[in-house]
Every structure is written in structure tokens, then in C-alpha cells.
Motif scaffolding. Structure first.
Motif, PDB file in Angstrom:
ATOM      1  N   LYS A 191       1.088   5.833  -8.607  1.00 28.63           N
ATOM      2  CA  LYS A 191       1.340   7.031  -7.806  1.00 28.63           C
ATOM      3  C   LYS A 191       1.464   6.611  -6.359  1.00 28.63           C
ATOM      4  O   LYS A 191       0.977   5.563  -5.943  1.00 28.63           O
ATOM      5  CB  LYS A 191       0.262   8.085  -8.007  1.00 28.63           C
ATOM      6  N   LEU A 192       2.129   7.448  -5.588  1.00 32.26           N
ATOM      7  CA  LEU A 192       2.278   7.194  -4.161  1.00 32.26           C
ATOM      8  C   LEU A 192       0.929   7.283  -3.460  1.00 32.26           C
ATOM      9  O   LEU A 192       0.114   8.152  -3.769  1.00 32.26           O
ATOM     10  CB  LEU A 192       3.211   8.225  -3.525  1.00 32.26           C
ATOM     11  N   ALA A 221      13.368  10.576   3.873  1.00 34.85           N
ATOM     12  CA  ALA A 221      14.113  11.769   3.447  1.00 34.85           C
ATOM     13  C   ALA A 221      14.703  12.520   4.631  1.00 34.85           C
ATOM     14  O   ALA A 221      15.699  13.238   4.483  1.00 34.85           O
ATOM     15  CB  ALA A 221      13.200  12.696   2.638  1.00 34.85           C
ATOM     16  N   ALA A 222      14.125  12.361   5.803  1.00 29.62           N
ATOM     17  CA  ALA A 222      14.639  13.037   7.002  1.00 29.62           C
ATOM     18  C   ALA A 222      15.813  12.297   7.639  1.00 29.62           C
ATOM     19  O   ALA A 222      16.490  12.849   8.505  1.00 29.62           O
ATOM     20  CB  ALA A 222      13.514  13.191   8.027  1.00 29.62           C
ATOM     21  N   GLY A 237       2.642   5.814   1.357  1.00 35.07           N
ATOM     22  CA  GLY A 237       3.896   5.878   0.609  1.00 35.07           C
ATOM     23  C   GLY A 237       4.543   7.253   0.685  1.00 35.07           C
ATOM     24  O   GLY A 237       5.757   7.385   0.839  1.00 35.07           O
ATOM     25  N   ARG A 238       3.714   8.275   0.603  1.00 41.02           N
ATOM     26  CA  ARG A 238       4.226   9.648   0.697  1.00 41.02           C
ATOM     27  C   ARG A 238       4.816   9.908   2.085  1.00 41.02           C
ATOM     28  O   ARG A 238       5.874  10.514   2.223  1.00 41.02           O
ATOM     29  CB  ARG A 238       3.101  10.632   0.391  1.00 41.02           C
ATOM     30  N   GLU A 248       0.811  -1.222   0.000  1.00 44.53           N
ATOM     31  CA  GLU A 248       0.000   0.000   0.000  1.00 44.53           C
ATOM     32  C   GLU A 248       0.846   1.274   0.000  1.00 44.53           C
ATOM     33  O   GLU A 248       0.444   2.302   0.551  1.00 44.53           O
ATOM     34  CB  GLU A 248      -1.005  -0.017   1.152  1.00 44.53           C
ATOM     35  N   LEU A 249       2.011   1.200  -0.634  1.00 43.88           N
ATOM     36  CA  LEU A 249       2.867   2.379  -0.775  1.00 43.88           C
ATOM     37  C   LEU A 249       2.637   3.054  -2.130  1.00 43.88           C
ATOM     38  O   LEU A 249       2.869   4.253  -2.270  1.00 43.88           O
ATOM     39  CB  LEU A 249       4.332   1.983  -0.621  1.00 43.88           C
TER      40      LEU A 249
END
Length: 97
Positions: free
Chosen positions: A38-39, A51-52, A43-44, A24-25
């Protein structure tokens, strides 16, 4: 990658995309030309969390640089490939790039 009629692709991508959809990403989105992905919200969020993380900073910076300088549609990217990489364009379909 493998050269196909509608651009470079590699059959190894399908299981990866399926695994991401199964987690489910990603989600499949119908388009007039077929399917896109698409995300999802999950996923987002995972992408934001990764990213952090310090170990992903180089990847994040490179992805941002690419987005800023090459935020292209598929057709725009295809046109650039045709213009600047004629040896790839002249290969038969199914050839490894």
C-alpha cells in the motif's frame, strides 16, 4: 505477464516494488494470504503532486475512468478474466500472456 496459479504476474515487478518500498513510497502489509503493498503517506503525497502536473493529466483521467468503472477486488477481476478470456485461463502456468 506470466500466468501463475493465483493470477497473472511478472517477476520483473518484484524489483520495482522493492525500489518503491526502499524509497518509502510503498509499504508491505501482511495479509492472511501473504503480503500486499500500500502507499505510504509519502507515496500518497507524491502521487497527488504528480497528478497535478499537466503531463500526467491523461494518465490521471484514464486511471480515474478505470477506477470508476472497474473498481474490483482481485477475485472479481479473476472471475471476469475466467468469464471473458478463456484462452488465457487455458494456458499452462508459466506461459507468457
Amino acid at each position: 505477464m506470466i500466468r501463475y496459479k493465483y493470477g497473472p504476474w511478472d517477476d520483473r515487478y518484484y524489483p520495482i516494488l522493492g525500489a518503491l518500498v526502499g524509497r518509502e513510497l510503498l509499504e508491505y502489509v501482511p495479509r492472511s494470504s501473504g503480503l500486499a503493498v500500500k502507499l505510504t503517506r509519502l507515496g500518497r503525497q507524491l502521487a497527488k503532486d504528480l497528478a497535478a502536473e499537466p503531463q500526467w493529466q491523461i494518465t490521471v483521467q484514464r486511471a480515474e475512468l478505470i477506477r470508476q468503472n472497474f473498481n474490483l477486488t482481485g477475485n472479481q477481476l479473476k472471475d471476469l478474466i475466467y468469464q471473458f478470456l478463456p484462452d488465457v485461463v487455458d494456458r499452462p502456468w508459466g506461459d507468457e500472456i
